[in-house]
Design a protein around this motif. Sequence first.
Motif, mmCIF file in Angstrom:
data_model
loop_
_atom_site.group_PDB
_atom_site.id
_atom_site.type_symbol
_atom_site.label_atom_id
_atom_site.label_comp_id
_atom_site.label_asym_id
_atom_site.label_seq_id
_atom_site.Cartn_x
_atom_site.Cartn_y
_atom_site.Cartn_z
ATOM 1 N N GLN A 1 0.823 -1.196 0.088
ATOM 2 C CA GLN A 1 -0.062 -0.030 0.190
ATOM 3 C C GLN A 1 0.941 1.350 -0.115
ATOM 4 O O GLN A 1 1.782 1.244 0.734
ATOM 5 C CB GLN A 1 -0.874 0.037 1.333
ATOM 6 C CG GLN A 1 -2.014 1.024 1.525
ATOM 7 C CD GLN A 1 -3.069 0.663 0.344
ATOM 8 O OE1 GLN A 1 -3.369 -0.373 0.260
ATOM 9 N NE2 GLN A 1 -3.569 1.851 -0.212
ATOM 10 N N ILE A 2 0.887 2.182 -1.031
ATOM 11 C CA ILE A 2 1.382 3.411 -0.836
ATOM 12 C C ILE A 2 0.623 4.538 -0.357
ATOM 13 O O ILE A 2 -0.566 4.696 -0.805
ATOM 14 C CB ILE A 2 1.870 3.643 -2.484
ATOM 15 C CG1 ILE A 2 1.122 3.278 -3.366
ATOM 16 C CG2 ILE A 2 3.212 2.644 -2.644
ATOM 17 C CD1 ILE A 2 1.726 3.500 -4.799
ATOM 18 N N ASP A 3 1.319 5.652 0.195
ATOM 19 C CA ASP A 3 0.437 6.652 0.440
ATOM 20 C C ASP A 3 0.172 7.613 -0.786
ATOM 21 O O ASP A 3 0.640 7.567 -1.585
ATOM 22 C CB ASP A 3 1.177 7.354 1.651
ATOM 23 C CG ASP A 3 2.472 7.939 1.434
ATOM 24 O OD1 ASP A 3 2.755 8.309 0.214
ATOM 25 O OD2 ASP A 3 3.519 8.086 2.098
ATOM 26 N N THR A 4 -0.686 8.612 -0.423
ATOM 27 C CA THR A 4 -1.265 9.472 -1.392
ATOM 28 C C THR A 4 -0.098 10.443 -2.028
ATOM 29 O O THR A 4 -0.291 10.529 -3.259
ATOM 30 C CB THR A 4 -2.173 10.347 -0.754
ATOM 31 O OG1 THR A 4 -2.915 9.826 0.349
ATOM 32 C CG2 THR A 4 -3.090 10.928 -1.627
ATOM 33 N N SER A 5 0.829 10.663 -1.093
ATOM 34 C CA SER A 5 1.781 11.625 -1.830
ATOM 35 C C SER A 5 2.581 11.138 -2.734
ATOM 36 O O SER A 5 3.080 11.564 -3.822
ATOM 37 C CB SER A 5 2.760 12.224 -0.829
ATOM 38 O OG SER A 5 3.398 11.121 0.006
ATOM 39 N N THR B 1 10.923 7.523 3.208
ATOM 40 C CA THR B 1 10.063 8.596 3.515
ATOM 41 C C THR B 1 10.446 9.686 2.467
ATOM 42 O O THR B 1 9.405 10.291 2.103
ATOM 43 C CB THR B 1 10.202 9.165 4.839
ATOM 44 O OG1 THR B 1 11.407 9.166 5.536
ATOM 45 C CG2 THR B 1 9.342 8.376 5.860
#
Length: 206
Positions: A82-86, A191
């Motif tokens: 799962q990758i974050d929105t950014s 990050t």
Amino acid sequence: MAEYFRIYEENPNPKEIDKVVAILKKGGLIIYPTDTVYGLGCDINNLKALEQIARIKQVKLEKANFSFICHDLSNISDYVKQIDTSVFKILKRALPGPYTFILPGSKTLPNPFKKKKTVGIRVPANNIALEIVKKLGNPIISTSIHDDDEVIEYTTDPELILEKWDKLVDAVIDGGYGDNEASTVIDLSETEPVIIRKGKGSLEIF
């Protein structure tokens, strides 16, 4: 002897694409155009074909840094966590395009890649590569045929590529002259994005 297909990027001939896909499904190796250098690829789910490419590149399969060529962002979720929105926004801005994004690998990676913490994902801006992957129904593995020690034409001119790779692969796709500049490689698994290699893709996507 490798089969030779002339396919036009503006309007790839579906019949020719089907022939290439049939070769991949049988475990064949292909050389095909991307939006950067020509790539050597096979079906990601065919272990024998993957091992053959690793042998050609003289690397151990489990240690190989092959990229996955995907049709679009919808099927990368099968291979990355799962990758974050950014991160997703960066991918959406940059793809299709001349980038390889290194992302955290998921638990559902095909067997040879199970132990890999990260995978390189490509969605090239090249209709031939995208149509092949779309028809195949899953990614193909990609590794560049570019060789720094060689005459440039041997990796950019499809007829010379055929001459050199004729006995090693099952098909060479002539999509016109290839580029000699590789993709920009960006690591998005931590990050902060890290530029691993500056290539054809602009860094103005952040």
